[in-house]
Design a protein around this motif. Sequence first.
Motif, PDB file in Angstrom:
ATOM      1  N   LEU A  75     -26.733  26.988   1.430  1.00  0.00           N
ATOM      2  CA  LEU A  75     -26.929  28.348   1.327  1.00  0.00           C
ATOM      3  C   LEU A  75     -28.240  28.680   2.340  1.00  0.00           C
ATOM      4  N   SER A  76     -28.013  29.872   2.648  1.00  0.00           N
ATOM      5  CA  SER A  76     -29.180  30.495   3.391  1.00  0.00           C
ATOM      6  C   SER A  76     -30.176  30.895   2.372  1.00  0.00           C
ATOM      7  N   ASP A  77     -31.394  31.061   2.705  1.00  0.00           N
ATOM      8  CA  ASP A  77     -32.561  31.845   1.956  1.00  0.00           C
ATOM      9  C   ASP A  77     -32.120  32.919   1.188  1.00  0.00           C
ATOM     10  N   ASP A  78     -31.391  33.908   1.865  1.00  0.00           N
ATOM     11  CA  ASP A  78     -30.817  34.976   1.355  1.00  0.00           C
ATOM     12  C   ASP A  78     -29.884  34.785   0.199  1.00  0.00           C
ATOM     13  N   GLU A  79     -29.063  33.918   0.516  1.00  0.00           N
ATOM     14  CA  GLU A  79     -27.922  33.427  -0.416  1.00  0.00           C
ATOM     15  C   GLU A  79     -28.633  32.750  -1.740  1.00  0.00           C
ATOM     16  N   LEU A  80     -29.404  31.976  -1.429  1.00  0.00           N
ATOM     17  CA  LEU A  80     -30.233  31.355  -2.288  1.00  0.00           C
ATOM     18  C   LEU A  80     -30.940  32.313  -3.401  1.00  0.00           C
ATOM     19  N   SER A  81     -31.228  33.335  -2.789  1.00  0.00           N
ATOM     20  CA  SER A  81     -32.163  34.401  -3.716  1.00  0.00           C
ATOM     21  C   SER A  81     -31.212  35.117  -4.480  1.00  0.00           C
ATOM     22  N   ASP A  82     -30.182  35.505  -3.799  1.00  0.00           N
ATOM     23  CA  ASP A  82     -29.058  36.230  -4.590  1.00  0.00           C
ATOM     24  C   ASP A  82     -28.504  35.369  -5.814  1.00  0.00           C
ATOM     25  N   LEU A  83     -28.318  34.080  -5.268  1.00  0.00           N
ATOM     26  CA  LEU A  83     -27.774  33.261  -6.489  1.00  0.00           C
ATOM     27  C   LEU A  83     -28.683  32.915  -7.802  1.00  0.00           C
ATOM     28  N   ARG A  84     -29.998  33.089  -7.417  1.00  0.00           N
ATOM     29  CA  ARG A  84     -30.916  33.092  -8.589  1.00  0.00           C
ATOM     30  C   ARG A  84     -31.053  34.333  -9.235  1.00  0.00           C
ATOM     31  N   ARG A  85     -30.761  35.423  -8.521  1.00  0.00           N
ATOM     32  CA  ARG A  85     -31.043  36.565  -9.161  1.00  0.00           C
ATOM     33  C   ARG A  85     -30.021  37.017  -9.898  1.00  0.00           C
ATOM     34  N   ASN A  86     -28.638  36.593  -9.486  1.00  0.00           N
ATOM     35  CA  ASN A  86     -27.623  36.976 -10.304  1.00  0.00           C
ATOM     36  C   ASN A  86     -26.726  35.891 -11.271  1.00  0.00           C
ATOM     37  N   ARG A  87     -27.130  34.803 -11.045  1.00  0.00           N
ATOM     38  CA  ARG A  87     -26.372  33.430 -11.806  1.00  0.00           C
ATOM     39  C   ARG A  87     -27.480  32.554 -12.702  1.00  0.00           C
ATOM     40  N   MET A  88     -28.696  32.968 -12.088  1.00  0.00           N
ATOM     41  CA  MET A  88     -29.794  32.125 -13.084  1.00  0.00           C
ATOM     42  C   MET A  88     -30.810  33.048 -13.555  1.00  0.00           C
ATOM     43  N   GLY A  89     -31.356  32.663 -14.817  1.00  0.00           N
ATOM     44  CA  GLY A  89     -32.403  33.308 -15.376  1.00  0.00           C
ATOM     45  C   GLY A  89     -33.420  32.565 -15.513  1.00  0.00           C
ATOM     46  N   PHE A  90     -34.749  32.883 -15.564  1.00  0.00           N
ATOM     47  CA  PHE A  90     -35.987  32.178 -15.561  1.00  0.00           C
ATOM     48  C   PHE A  90     -37.119  32.806 -16.715  1.00  0.00           C
ATOM     49  N   VAL A  91     -37.621  31.867 -17.543  1.00  0.00           N
ATOM     50  CA  VAL A  91     -38.574  32.254 -18.642  1.00  0.00           C
ATOM     51  C   VAL A  91     -39.898  31.126 -18.560  1.00  0.00           C
ATOM     52  N   PHE A  92     -40.949  31.686 -18.056  1.00  0.00           N
ATOM     53  CA  PHE A  92     -41.911  30.719 -17.951  1.00  0.00           C
ATOM     54  C   PHE A  92     -43.063  31.091 -19.037  1.00  0.00           C
ATOM     55  N   GLN A  93     -44.090  29.999 -19.026  1.00  0.00           N
ATOM     56  CA  GLN A  93     -45.077  30.016 -20.165  1.00  0.00           C
ATOM     57  C   GLN A  93     -45.615  31.383 -20.234  1.00  0.00           C
ATOM     58  N   GLN A  94     -46.129  31.826 -19.076  1.00  0.00           N
ATOM     59  CA  GLN A  94     -46.775  33.238 -19.027  1.00  0.00           C
ATOM     60  C   GLN A  94     -45.843  34.122 -18.438  1.00  0.00           C
ATOM     61  N   PRO A  95     -45.514  35.241 -19.144  1.00  0.00           N
ATOM     62  CA  PRO A  95     -44.394  36.175 -18.439  1.00  0.00           C
ATOM     63  C   PRO A  95     -45.000  36.655 -17.353  1.00  0.00           C
ATOM     64  N   THR A  96     -44.510  36.924 -16.225  1.00  0.00           N
ATOM     65  CA  THR A  96     -45.126  37.375 -14.947  1.00  0.00           C
ATOM     66  C   THR A  96     -44.632  38.863 -14.891  1.00  0.00           C
ATOM     67  N   LEU A  97     -45.205  39.686 -15.646  1.00  0.00           N
ATOM     68  CA  LEU A  97     -44.917  41.032 -15.637  1.00  0.00           C
ATOM     69  C   LEU A  97     -45.728  42.052 -14.945  1.00  0.00           C
ATOM     70  N   LEU A  98     -45.737  43.130 -14.352  1.00  0.00           N
ATOM     71  CA  LEU A  98     -46.468  43.840 -13.647  1.00  0.00           C
ATOM     72  C   LEU A  98     -47.241  44.823 -14.389  1.00  0.00           C
ATOM     73  N   LYS A  99     -48.614  45.095 -14.079  1.00  0.00           N
ATOM     74  CA  LYS A  99     -49.457  45.868 -15.141  1.00  0.00           C
ATOM     75  C   LYS A  99     -48.971  47.274 -14.955  1.00  0.00           C
ATOM     76  N   ASN A 100     -48.620  47.844 -13.704  1.00  0.00           N
ATOM     77  CA  ASN A 100     -48.439  48.988 -13.407  1.00  0.00           C
ATOM     78  C   ASN A 100     -47.009  49.741 -13.889  1.00  0.00           C
ATOM     79  N   LEU A 101     -46.210  48.713 -14.593  1.00  0.00           N
ATOM     80  CA  LEU A 101     -44.882  49.384 -14.950  1.00  0.00           C
ATOM     81  C   LEU A 101     -44.822  48.972 -16.421  1.00  0.00           C
ATOM     82  N   SER A 102     -43.775  49.977 -16.968  1.00  0.00           N
ATOM     83  CA  SER A 102     -43.609  50.007 -18.252  1.00  0.00           C
ATOM     84  C   SER A 102     -42.932  48.590 -18.399  1.00  0.00           C
ATOM     85  N   ILE A 103     -42.689  48.296 -19.956  1.00  0.00           N
ATOM     86  CA  ILE A 103     -42.057  47.011 -20.366  1.00  0.00           C
ATOM     87  C   ILE A 103     -40.563  47.004 -19.813  1.00  0.00           C
ATOM     88  N   LEU A 104     -39.996  48.150 -20.042  1.00  0.00           N
ATOM     89  CA  LEU A 104     -38.428  48.453 -19.484  1.00  0.00           C
ATOM     90  C   LEU A 104     -38.511  48.190 -18.008  1.00  0.00           C
TER      91      LEU A 104
END
Length: 252
Positions: A75-104
Amino acid sequence: MNQLLAGIEIIKSLGNGAEKRSVLNRVSIEIGEGEFVSVMGPSGSGKSTLIYTLSGMEPIDSGKVIFENQKLSELSDDELSDLRRNRMGFVFQQPTLLKNLSILDNILLPQMRDNRRNIKKLTEKAEMLMKQMGIGELKDREITQASGGQLQRAGICRALLGGPGIIFGDEPTGALNTKAAREIMELFTRINKDGTAILLVTHDPGIAARTERVLFLCDGAIASECRLSKFSGKNLEERTRTVTQLMQRIGI
């Protein structure tokens, strides 16, 4: 059970020259559709590296990784990115959330690229997931206005939003207190029962005991595995004792 993910003879090294070291040494692993698997091992044994290579986040030196009958190396880099975004989910020890956005909005962000014409539908799904995870009332809050357990629930919502076939968890309960960790694992169990496969890294035998299969990684190789399906799902004490005994036997 149909195969969802397979790693075949994976070799992975880190560093260069004199500092180069082997992290994964011909590791082979299979995850079936809807399986709930944990990986345990001492610090530096390659646990996190294993899930990063299986998800295509890190390249491998040799071997194969196959997900849903696709070789990730093809798979190309773009195809890999699409695969991870659409068919894989990731949960890390520390949630990587952005401070300038709401939780939603943090939950929505990774899926925005592919769903610009369906924002309303995507938002409705995100809000539904938040309610199912018990944080529906937090959608407009900033991340500084939520607890660690609540933010981890938001991370799970984000991982589920694209409808993945598998969720990878890298110590998803490691930064939580006992109560919050138990609640997160109960959510993972519910998600798994709905058909999503889960592969998580943990150092806690009580967490591993809630999964159906435990892999023990030592020095970059799978030293042993334990199937817990023979125990009643509610017999957590006996499951935990079994995992702990195996850890001691292997020397973890």
